[in-house]
Enzyme design. Sequence first.
Site, PDB file in Angstrom:
ATOM      1  CG  HIS A 183     -21.629 -87.713 -31.904  1.00 31.64           C
ATOM      2  ND1 HIS A 183     -21.942 -87.354 -32.972  1.00 31.64           N
ATOM      3  CD2 HIS A 183     -21.424 -86.647 -30.743  1.00 31.64           C
ATOM      4  CE1 HIS A 183     -21.564 -86.143 -33.267  1.00 31.64           C
ATOM      5  NE2 HIS A 183     -20.637 -84.972 -32.216  1.00 31.64           N
TER       6      HIS A 183
ATOM      7  CB  CYS B  17     -22.301 -91.132 -35.755  1.00 34.59           C
ATOM      8  SG  CYS B  17     -23.538 -90.237 -33.818  1.00 34.59           S
TER       9      CYS B  17
ATOM     10  CB  CYS C 190     -23.819 -86.551 -36.963  1.00 32.81           C
ATOM     11  SG  CYS C 190     -22.099 -87.536 -36.599  1.00 32.81           S
TER      12      CYS C 190
ATOM     13  N   GLY D 241       6.015 -86.039 -23.327  1.00 32.32           N
ATOM     14  CA  GLY D 241       6.519 -84.392 -22.875  1.00 32.32           C
ATOM     15  C   GLY D 241       4.744 -83.506 -22.779  1.00 32.32           C
TER      16      GLY D 241
ATOM     17  CG  PHE E 179       1.652 -90.377 -18.899  1.00 32.39           C
ATOM     18  CD1 PHE E 179       0.250 -90.427 -18.556  1.00 32.39           C
ATOM     19  CD2 PHE E 179       2.341 -89.019 -19.361  1.00 32.39           C
ATOM     20  CE1 PHE E 179      -0.227 -89.715 -18.829  1.00 32.39           C
ATOM     21  CE2 PHE E 179       1.399 -87.926 -19.033  1.00 32.39           C
ATOM     22  CZ  PHE E 179       0.054 -88.449 -18.868  1.00 32.39           C
TER      23      PHE E 179
ATOM     24  CG  ASP F 125       2.526 -94.838 -23.057  1.00 35.03           C
ATOM     25  OD1 ASP F 125       1.911 -93.528 -22.556  1.00 35.03           O
ATOM     26  OD2 ASP F 125       3.718 -94.952 -23.797  1.00 35.03           O
ATOM     27  CB  SER F 126       6.270 -97.275 -22.316  1.00 39.13           C
ATOM     28  OG  SER F 126       6.361 -96.009 -22.051  1.00 39.13           O
TER      29      SER F 126
ATOM     30  CB  CYS G 259     -26.488 -87.877 -35.102  1.00 36.54           C
ATOM     31  SG  CYS G 259     -25.149 -86.796 -34.101  1.00 36.54           S
TER      32      CYS G 259
ATOM     33  CG  ASP H 105      -2.392 -91.169 -26.811  1.00 35.88           C
ATOM     34  OD1 ASP H 105      -1.929 -90.605 -26.612  1.00 35.88           O
ATOM     35  OD2 ASP H 105      -3.729 -91.579 -26.213  1.00 35.88           O
TER      36      ASP H 105
HETATM   37  C1  LIG Z   1      -3.222 -86.186 -21.807  1.00 34.38           C
HETATM   38  N1  LIG Z   1      -1.309 -85.436 -22.170  1.00 34.38           N
HETATM   39  C2  LIG Z   1      -0.420 -86.600 -22.533  1.00 34.38           C
HETATM   40  N2  LIG Z   1      -0.312 -87.940 -22.257  1.00 34.38           N
HETATM   41  C3  LIG Z   1       0.917 -88.437 -22.575  1.00 34.38           C
HETATM   42  C4  LIG Z   1       1.036 -89.693 -22.576  1.00 34.38           C
HETATM   43  C5  LIG Z   1       0.516 -91.487 -22.351  1.00 34.38           C
HETATM   44  C6  LIG Z   1       0.161 -90.997 -23.844  1.00 34.38           C
HETATM   45  N3  LIG Z   1      -1.599 -91.340 -23.977  1.00 34.38           N
HETATM   46  C7  LIG Z   1      -1.617 -93.178 -23.711  1.00 34.38           C
HETATM   47  C8  LIG Z   1      -2.504 -93.625 -22.604  1.00 34.38           C
HETATM   48  C9  LIG Z   1      -2.063 -92.547 -20.671  1.00 34.38           C
HETATM   49  C10 LIG Z   1      -3.343 -93.404 -19.671  1.00 34.38           C
HETATM   50  C11 LIG Z   1      -4.470 -93.377 -20.146  1.00 34.38           C
HETATM   51  C12 LIG Z   1      -4.918 -93.771 -21.723  1.00 34.38           C
HETATM   52  C13 LIG Z   1      -4.254 -95.413 -21.734  1.00 34.38           C
HETATM   53  C14 LIG Z   1      -3.627 -95.449 -21.275  1.00 34.38           C
HETATM   54  C15 LIG Z   1      -2.941 -94.735 -19.817  1.00 34.38           C
HETATM   55  C16 LIG Z   1      -2.132 -95.072 -22.598  1.00 34.38           C
HETATM   56  C17 LIG Z   1      -4.247 -93.609 -22.657  1.00 34.38           C
HETATM   57  C18 LIG Z   1       2.292 -89.831 -22.434  1.00 34.38           C
HETATM   58  N4  LIG Z   1       3.264 -91.472 -22.712  1.00 34.38           N
HETATM   59  C19 LIG Z   1       4.534 -91.466 -22.527  1.00 34.38           C
HETATM   60  N5  LIG Z   1       4.966 -92.815 -22.155  1.00 34.38           N
HETATM   61  N6  LIG Z   1       5.140 -90.343 -22.439  1.00 34.38           N
HETATM   62  C20 LIG Z   1       5.059 -89.231 -22.421  1.00 34.38           C
HETATM   63  O1  LIG Z   1       5.731 -87.911 -22.240  1.00 34.38           O
HETATM   64  C21 LIG Z   1       3.409 -88.738 -22.150  1.00 34.38           C
HETATM   65  C22 LIG Z   1       3.374 -87.365 -22.161  1.00 34.38           C
HETATM   66  C23 LIG Z   1       1.328 -87.415 -22.597  1.00 34.38           C
HETATM   67  N7  LIG Z   1       1.252 -85.679 -22.468  1.00 34.38           N
HETATM   68 ZN   LIG Z   2     -22.919 -87.738 -34.982  1.00 35.21          ZN
END
Ligand SMILES: CNc1nc2c(CCNC[C@]34C[C@H]5C[C@H](C[C@H](C5)C3)C4)c3nc(N)[nH]c(=O)c3cc2[nH]1
Ligand SMILES: [Zn+2]
Length: 372
Positions: free
Chosen positions: A335, A306, A304, A216, A96, A92-93, A309, A266
């Site tokens: 699991h 795994c 399951c 979003g 967030f 991810d960038s 289990c 994810d």
């Molecule tokens: C839960 N709801 C939600 N997530 C979102 C994320 C993060 C996705 N997961 C990556 C992430 C975020 C954290 C936790 C883990 C590891 C690492 C840091 C990367 C997954 C999002 N990421 C970006 N760039 N933009 C979104 O609009 C967005 C919306 C989300 N709505």
């Molecule tokens: Zn299991």
Amino acid sequence: MTKFSFTLKATDGAARTGTISTPRGEIRTPAFMPVGTAATVKAMMPESVAATGADILLGNTYHLMLRPGAERVARLGGLHKFMNWDKPILTDSGGFQVMSLASLRKLTEEGVTFASHVDGSKHMLSPERSMEIQKLLGSDIVMCFDECPALPATEEEVAKSMRLSMRWAQRSRDAFGDRPGHALFGIQQGGVTRELREESAEKLKEIGFEGYAVGGLAVGEGQEAMFGVLDYAPGMLPQDKPRYLMGVGKPDDIVGAVERGIDMMDCVLPSRSGRTGQAWTRRGQVNIKNARHADDPRPLDEACTCPACSNYSRAYLHHVFRSGEMISGMLLTWHNLHYYQELMAGLRAAIDEGALARFVSEFHETRAMGDI
Ligand SMILES: CNc1nc2c(CCNC[C@]34C[C@H]5C[C@H](C[C@H](C5)C3)C4)c3nc(N)[nH]c(=O)c3cc2[nH]1
Ligand SMILES: [Zn+2]
């Protein structure tokens, strides 16, 4: 050098199966991507994550840029070598995370400056810096630097934020450069407003990306509102490119998203809840710390395969959680990740057979029975 490509295989209503080919291997879609926050899927060895059936995992720009630092990871051979995972990684960038973790944040057209939640040091993220960090980490799928507006937000605020994210998407594309075998995904914003989602999708398609995320969402709007957006948003994105719903979700969220045309997801839920004793099973959630399991010789889920289990009783899992043994989080995380991958395999097979409707009704019926 294999380049990055997506091949559609079957469709069943809005749902699709396909394969994403990358130089580091293929990703079967619909795919669930376990989260490797700080270069590790917590409580799991990489070979165990692969054994659950995961074809790709998530890395984390925000954490790794703070510690151990993107340049250090690059000097050490990149994230794949660093964490001993040779399959694809999506990062991810960072935006967030900054909005949810960092303090002293300052948001401008340029980007975001913030103080690290680790040691308070000052940092900056921008589309250009985010692309540089993700390149240093060596991830196969890079996400545009965007802003995910926190709810509640007025339509005005959502529109303003989405338009900033679209300008950042163009800057991300320009900074990403030409990287054969690697992909840059755009992120659709626009909250729960159809016109704004449309405007965002049009802008992303004009710029052109190897894949498109629905961003979003899963920010507290609730499943009904999220599905309401998913009834139309994926269809606004190119049907021949992967569609990634970020941050989702619970098993029933995943089923509903796949029904609506999502190819990748994810979520921290299976791993995070595994460490707290929350098991996800075909029959719903089981809190293994509940006293009712103390004498139960049966496995968590007879169906399951795994390690938890196959080799342990509910009584044992209850005991090791109650006594805080490390194996507790290991077994339940394994699991949960195994269950999520089984769910994805079931969804893929059902779509391939044109039998998704039956799979979904059986999924809900089994959960309605409740835990044994
Ligand atoms: C839960 N709801 C939600 N997530 C979102 C994320 C993060 C996705 N997961 C990556 C992430 C975020 C954290 C936790 C883990 C590891 C690492 C840091 C990367 C997954 C999002 N990421 C970006 N760039 N933009 C979104 O609009 C967005 C919306 C989300 N709505
Ligand atoms: Zn299991």
